[in-house]
Enzyme design. Structure first.
Site, PDB file in Angstrom:
ATOM      1  N   ASP A   9       5.079 -10.035   0.305  1.00  0.00           N
ATOM      2  CA  ASP A   9       5.280  -9.842  -1.128  1.00  0.00           C
ATOM      3  C   ASP A   9       4.492  -8.610  -1.577  1.00  0.00           C
ATOM      4  O   ASP A   9       3.590  -8.136  -0.865  1.00  0.00           O
ATOM      5  CB  ASP A   9       4.809 -11.102  -1.863  1.00  0.00           C
ATOM      6  CG  ASP A   9       4.966 -11.002  -3.364  1.00  0.00           C
ATOM      7  OD1 ASP A   9       6.047 -10.594  -3.821  1.00  0.00           O
ATOM      8  OD2 ASP A   9       3.998 -11.328  -4.086  1.00  0.00           O
ATOM      9  N   ASP A  11       3.559  -7.622  -5.481  1.00  0.00           N
ATOM     10  CA  ASP A  11       2.634  -7.763  -6.610  1.00  0.00           C
ATOM     11  C   ASP A  11       1.704  -8.943  -6.411  1.00  0.00           C
ATOM     12  O   ASP A  11       2.133 -10.062  -6.130  1.00  0.00           O
ATOM     13  CB  ASP A  11       3.421  -7.903  -7.908  1.00  0.00           C
ATOM     14  CG  ASP A  11       4.144  -6.615  -8.263  1.00  0.00           C
ATOM     15  OD1 ASP A  11       3.448  -5.643  -8.608  1.00  0.00           O
ATOM     16  OD2 ASP A  11       5.380  -6.562  -8.157  1.00  0.00           O
TER      17      ASP A  11
END
Length: 250
Positions: A9, A11
């Site tokens: 991922d 953020d």
């Protein structure tokens, strides 16, 4: 288990807004130096791979645009497998670009699909058209279920809520926690789930998606979820680290 592929991922894991998490560059370059296939996965559909590569470069992290995979890209890949090539789209440039690449015609005349991403120009007319088309048989597809981002700006899930209430039909969300986007990322890497780990900061999206797709999972505590959140979930991440800087199993 020998980890041969990495999905990560963005953020809360590698970036906080436009600032790199300490150790993110070293973590990514370590993976690439080992020659491991890598996908940087985001639920947000509003940026292209080049946009994201530029964002990383500005933060001092150099990665090629080819490693990025967004929910807009995954939505286009999902729709390539479906019948029908006409879509009414609530979304902006990156999503529309991916749909054009997939051979779609963007129209507000008898669309086969209503596709919702994210836009700052959402209005009454868009909601009305989308709900009307869905109520009359158009298939309702959305890039991601997130209701808001930092600062509480409305995200895809919030835009879908009105359409869902009016039409009485729920969308199919392509993005996390749907395992579909994980399988699409695996296809991009030509990888198998049992040899792949996902690194994320959110138990309810990243880790749940990985768990449902059969991946090993790493939770980092530099973003959304905390140690206290783990006790409320019916599943557990395979490993937990304060941040990517401490990960030592890859």
């Amino acid at each position: 288990m020998t980890i041969k592929n990495v999905i990560c991922d963005i953020d809360g894991v590698l970036m906080h807004d436009n600032v790199a998490v300490p150790g993110a560059a070293e973590f990514l370059h370590g993976i690439m130096d080992k020659g491991l296939p890598l996908v940087l996965l985001t639920n947000y559909p509003s940026q292209t791979g080049q946009d994201l590569a530029n964002r990383f470069a500005t933060a001092g992290v150099d990665v090629p645009d080819s490693v990025f995979y967004t929910s807009a890209m995954a939505t286009a890949d999902f729709l390539r497998r479906q019948e029908g090539k006409k879509a009414y789209v609530v979304g902006e440039g990156a999503l529309i670009h991916e749909l054009y690449k997939a051979g779609f015609t963007i129209t507000d005349v008898n669309p086969d699909f209503v596709i919702v991403g994210e836009t700052r120009s959402y209005n009454w007319d868009m909601m009305h058209k989308a709900a009307y088309f869905v109520a009359n048989g158009a298939r309702f597809i959305a890039t991601n279920p997130d209701t808001h981002g930092r600062g509480f700006y409305p995200a895809c899930g919030a835009l879908c809520a009105g359409i869902e209430k009016i039409s009485g039909r729920k969308p199919f969300y392509v993005g996390k926690p749907s395992p579909w986007i994980i399988r699409a990322a695996l296809n991009k890497m030509q990888a198998h789930s049992e040899e792949t780990v996902i690194v994320g900061d959110n138990l309810r999206t990243d880790i749940l998606a990985g768990f449902q797709a059969g991946l090993e999972t790493i939770l980092v505590l530099s973003g959304v979820s905390s140690l206290d959140d783990i006790d409320s979930m019916p599943f557990r991440p395979s490993w937990i680290y304060p941040s990517v800087a401490e990960i030592d199993v890859i």
